[in-house]
Write a protein that holds these residues in place. Structure first.
Motif, short mmCIF file in Angstrom:
data_model
loop_
_atom_site.label_atom_id
_atom_site.label_comp_id
_atom_site.label_asym_id
_atom_site.label_seq_id
_atom_site.Cartn_x
_atom_site.Cartn_y
_atom_site.Cartn_z
N PRO B 96 -107.38 79.98 -12.18
CA PRO B 96 -108.71 80.19 -12.74
C PRO B 96 -109.09 79.25 -13.88
O PRO B 96 -110.27 79.00 -14.09
CB PRO B 96 -108.65 81.65 -13.24
N ALA B 97 -108.12 78.74 -14.60
CA ALA B 97 -108.41 77.93 -15.78
C ALA B 97 -107.98 76.50 -15.57
O ALA B 97 -107.29 76.16 -14.60
CB ALA B 97 -107.69 78.53 -16.99
N ALA B 98 -108.38 75.66 -16.49
CA ALA B 98 -107.86 74.30 -16.52
C ALA B 98 -106.37 74.35 -16.82
O ALA B 98 -105.86 75.34 -17.33
CB ALA B 98 -108.60 73.49 -17.57
N TYR B 99 -105.68 73.28 -16.50
CA TYR B 99 -104.23 73.30 -16.60
C TYR B 99 -103.73 73.67 -17.99
O TYR B 99 -104.22 73.15 -18.98
CB TYR B 99 -103.66 71.93 -16.23
N GLY B 100 -102.75 74.54 -18.00
CA GLY B 100 -102.09 74.90 -19.25
C GLY B 100 -100.63 75.08 -18.97
O GLY B 100 -100.13 74.58 -17.97
N SER B 101 -99.94 75.81 -19.74
CA SER B 101 -98.50 75.92 -19.54
C SER B 101 -98.08 77.23 -18.89
O SER B 101 -96.97 77.37 -18.44
CB SER B 101 -97.76 75.77 -20.86
N GLY B 102 -98.97 78.19 -18.82
CA GLY B 102 -98.49 79.47 -18.33
C GLY B 102 -99.40 80.21 -17.37
O GLY B 102 -99.12 81.34 -17.01
N GLU B 103 -100.49 79.57 -16.93
CA GLU B 103 -101.39 80.32 -16.08
C GLU B 103 -100.82 80.46 -14.68
O GLU B 103 -99.97 79.71 -14.25
CB GLU B 103 -102.78 79.66 -16.03
N THR B 104 -101.32 81.45 -13.98
CA THR B 104 -100.83 81.76 -12.65
C THR B 104 -101.47 80.87 -11.61
O THR B 104 -102.69 80.67 -11.62
CB THR B 104 -101.14 83.23 -12.31
N GLN B 105 -100.67 80.34 -10.73
CA GLN B 105 -101.16 79.64 -9.54
C GLN B 105 -101.10 80.62 -8.37
O GLN B 105 -100.07 81.25 -8.15
CB GLN B 105 -100.32 78.41 -9.22
#
Lengths: 111, 116
Positions: B96-105
């Motif tokens: 849902p978000a721009a790339y980060g370190s912990g978001e769910t794919q």
């Protein structure tokens, strides 16, 4: 080339047994994730660990991130046939877009 | 509430043919990833889109591989002049978000490509 080494590659156990699978790397990751993948499907995220030494529990599954953020383990208590699947660890670096996956541990739990 | 869908689910191609693999991400998801998963291996990163912008294509194995996401939603992975070593499952994931370190794919079921 897989930068994340998972062990064992294959594990067959009886229902009710405990098990631990390992994910090791020489690289430091900003976060590490564990996925489970079943045949014909994509991986499904189980947990994300971010802080060195972090421990997370998800019912009978316990995940630990190493202090140096280079390794992780997944411990399953009292395994059930429904736990059967391919368990993948995946690491991410700060500032990059790649997720690096290990080759996986294939778990088979016999009833 | 639909998840990520991919089509076709299975594709058999003769060596030298061009193929196009489609990914429909979850509506509104900003990030989209393509991975290649060879038999008995974990997924390997191919490319990353943030909306319509392809921000990382470092994992594409050769210039025969091309990906696009022109309107920031549906994406297509094209492989030209397919070779036997291209046989693999191609997975698409969205977030849902721009790339980060912990978001769910969230992964789709994949397209299984067999090149004969």
């Amino acid at each position: 080339t897989q930068l994340l080494e998972q062990s064992p590659q294959f594990l067959s156990i009886q229902e009710g047994e405990n098990l631990t699978v390992y994910c090791n790397s020489s690289s430091v990751f900003s976060s590490l994730q564990w996925y489970r993948q079943e045949p014909g499907e994509g991986p499904v995220l189980l947990v994300t660990v971010v802080t060195g030494g972090e421990v997370k529990k998800l019912k009978r599954l316990t995940f630990q991130f190493g202090d140096a953020r280079k390794d992780s383990s997944l411990h399953i208590t009292a395994a059930q046939p429904g736990d059967t699947g391919l368990y993948l660890c995946a690491g991410r670096y700060t500032g990059g877009f790649k997720t690096i996956f290990g080759a996986g541990t294939r778990l088979f739990v016999k009833a | 509430g639909a998840g990520v869908s991919q089509s076709p689910r299975y594709k058999v191609a003769k060596r030298g043919q061009d193929v196009a693999l489609r990914c429909d991400p979850i509506s509104g998801h900003v990030s989209l990833f393509w991975y290649q998963q060879a038999l008995g291996q974990g997924p390997e990163f191919l490319t990353y889109f943030q909306n319509e912008a392809q921000l990382d294509k470092s994992g594409l194995p050769s210039d025969r591989f091309f990906a696009e996401r022109p309107e920031g939603s549906v994406s297509t992975l094209k492989i030209q002049r397919t070779q036997q070593e291209d046989s693999a499952v191609y997975l698409c994931a969205s977030s849902p978000a721009a790339y980060g370190s912990g978001e769910t794919q969230y992964f789709g079921p994949g397209t299984r490509l067999l090149v004969l």
